[in-house]
Design an enzyme around this catalytic site. Structure first.
Site, PDB file in Angstrom:
ATOM      1  CB  SER A  58      -6.305  -4.254   8.592  1.00  0.00           C
ATOM      2  OG  SER A  58      -5.742  -3.524   9.134  1.00  0.00           O
TER       3      SER A  58
ATOM      4  CG  ASP B 276      -2.037  -1.023   1.100  1.00  0.00           C
ATOM      5  OD1 ASP B 276      -1.780  -2.160   0.338  1.00  0.00           O
ATOM      6  OD2 ASP B 276      -2.982  -0.917   1.906  1.00  0.00           O
TER       7      ASP B 276
ATOM      8  CG  ASP C 266      -4.959   3.798  12.796  1.00  0.00           C
ATOM      9  OD1 ASP C 266      -4.776   4.086  13.758  1.00  0.00           O
ATOM     10  OD2 ASP C 266      -4.939   2.585  12.072  1.00  0.00           O
TER      11      ASP C 266
END
Ligand code: ARG
Length: 410
Positions: A177, A16, A125
């Protein structure tokens, strides 16, 4: 809007953030400086700088923040006994402000106009990174590619990676994740998205399932000074080494797994599984020592503030006046939280067995069931009579319309 020439990117070396690196260069026609923080996530840091440079960064910083993380973030939070929604030890939330702080420092050194992160538009986040950045340097812009780009699916990402010569790791089925550091490992998404699904065996990283834990319990001692742990079994450790040691012990004995549905700051509920082996032992031992050394009213007042403090950490208000003020109060409350706790680790449990302190408020003369000379039991009669007065009054009022109150007070 001011042109962005240089961006500092929080880079993990994974797919990512590698894509983000390329995308920033393509889209903003800017230079990208990478920053990778070692917070004890246990991933390979070697070669990450080269990888960033190869993917197109002009410069790559690899920062060992482990000691600072535990000393200045984890320990202060543990002084507060912080728990979000009664269970979550905030392992991800507490790491974000430090990553942001280092990014801001690097951005200032490098003369960058913006910072960038790989957090999605649906999570906590992003909020934490951006609030910390705003609080530390209001001039810096944040670029959050996940909220801007057209890449909508995993397939889009893979295609983008292929078009841009970004290597795609083979194990990229990505069931969930994961976020890891010295305090915890979190799992979200994938099979966990159904809150009824029990986590499978792949969802264990650092903690032995209790069924497979040693049959022998292990007893350890932890020494605290002003609310912070300093030694295990009388051996002194640095903050990061101490937490790592507790992780090893807790992991071996199956301690510190939490599976919960929590409320995200951005509005939805989400299901997470957390492994916090060392933190769980630390929290239990610290709380136990407070039982011995902390004044009753101090403790009760502090306890009312724990949910608020935890919320501040969870929401990303680490660098805020309210968190700092509360921290000052909490640190003050910890001045005498010094001493030793003895705990037993056994098949998923962490059980305090004993505690001692030079500042113990426990007075054996007062507490004893044997005859004593300091406490006059007759005093208790008047004390109870007065504190119970209003309780009698309420019942008398409803039963007899308030009459007989005086009589019944004897
Ligand atoms: N739900 C937890 C929190 O908000 C963990 C988040 C994990 N983050 C991640 N990028 N996987 O603190």
């Amino acid at each position: 809007m001011q042109k962005v020439d240089k961006v500092v990117l929080a880079y993990s070396g994974g797919l990512d953030t590698s894509i983000i690196l390329k995308w920033l260069k393509n889209n903003y026609d800017c230079e990208v400086v990478c920053m990778t923080a070692d917070l004890g996530q246990g991933e390979e840091m070697d070669g990450i700088e080269e990888k960033a440079l190869k993917t197109g960064a002009v410069k790559a910083y690899v920062e060992d923040l482990r000691e600072e993380f535990v000393r200045d973030y984890v320990f202060p939070m543990f002084r507060a006994n912080a728990l979000y929604e009664g269970r979550y030890l905030l392992g991800t939330a507490i790491a974000r402000p430090l990553i942001s702080k280092r990014m801001v420092e690097i951005a200032e050194m490098e003369g960058a106009q913006a910072v960038s992160h790989g957090a999605t538009g649906k999570g906590n986040d992003q909020v934490r990174f951006e609030l910390a950045t705003m609080a530390l340097n209001p001039r810096l812009r944040t670029i959050a590619p996940w909220r801007e780009w057209e890449l909508k699916s995993r397939t889009d990402l893979i295609n983008f990676a292929q078009e841009n010569d970004i290597p795609i790791p083979v194990s990229r089925t990505k069931p969930w994740s994961i976020d890891a550091n010295l305090l915890h490992t979190s799992f979200e998404g994938g099979e966990l998205e159904d809150p009824w699904n029990a986590p499978g065996p792949d969802c264990y990283r650092n903690i032995t399932p209790p069924e497979r834990c040693p049959d022998e319990p292990e007893e350890i001692t932890i020494d605290f000074e002003a609310g912070d742990p300093i030694a295990i079994n009388s051996v002194k450790y640095s903050p990061a080494a101490l937490l790592a040691k507790l992780n090893e012990l807790g992991g071996r004995h199956g301690i510190g797994r939490i599976d919960m549905v929590e409320n995200r700051f951005v509005g939805m509920k989400s299901r997470g599984v957390y492994e916090t082996p060392g933190g769980t032992i630390l929290a239990a031992a610290h709380r136990d020592l407070e039982g011995l050394c902390m004044d009753r009213e101090m403790m009760h007042l502090r306890d009312t503030l724990i949910p608020r403090y935890a919320e501040m950490v969870y929401y990303g208000y680490w660098f805020s006046p309210e968190r700092e003020a509360l921290q000052a109060m909490i640190d003050k409350s910890q001045e005498k939280v010094t001493g030793t706790v003895r705990v037993k680790l056994y098949k998923g449990n962490c059980v305090p067995l004993g505690r001692k302190s030079p500042f113990s408020l426990y007075n054996p003369e007062l507490a004893t069931f044997e005859e004593d000379y300091v406490y006059d039991q007759a005093d208790a009669a008047g004390f109870i009579k007065l504190v119970g007065l209003r309780l009698k009054g309420r019942m008398q009022q409803s039963k007899w319309g308030g009459k007989e109150i005086e009589d019944s007070c004897e």
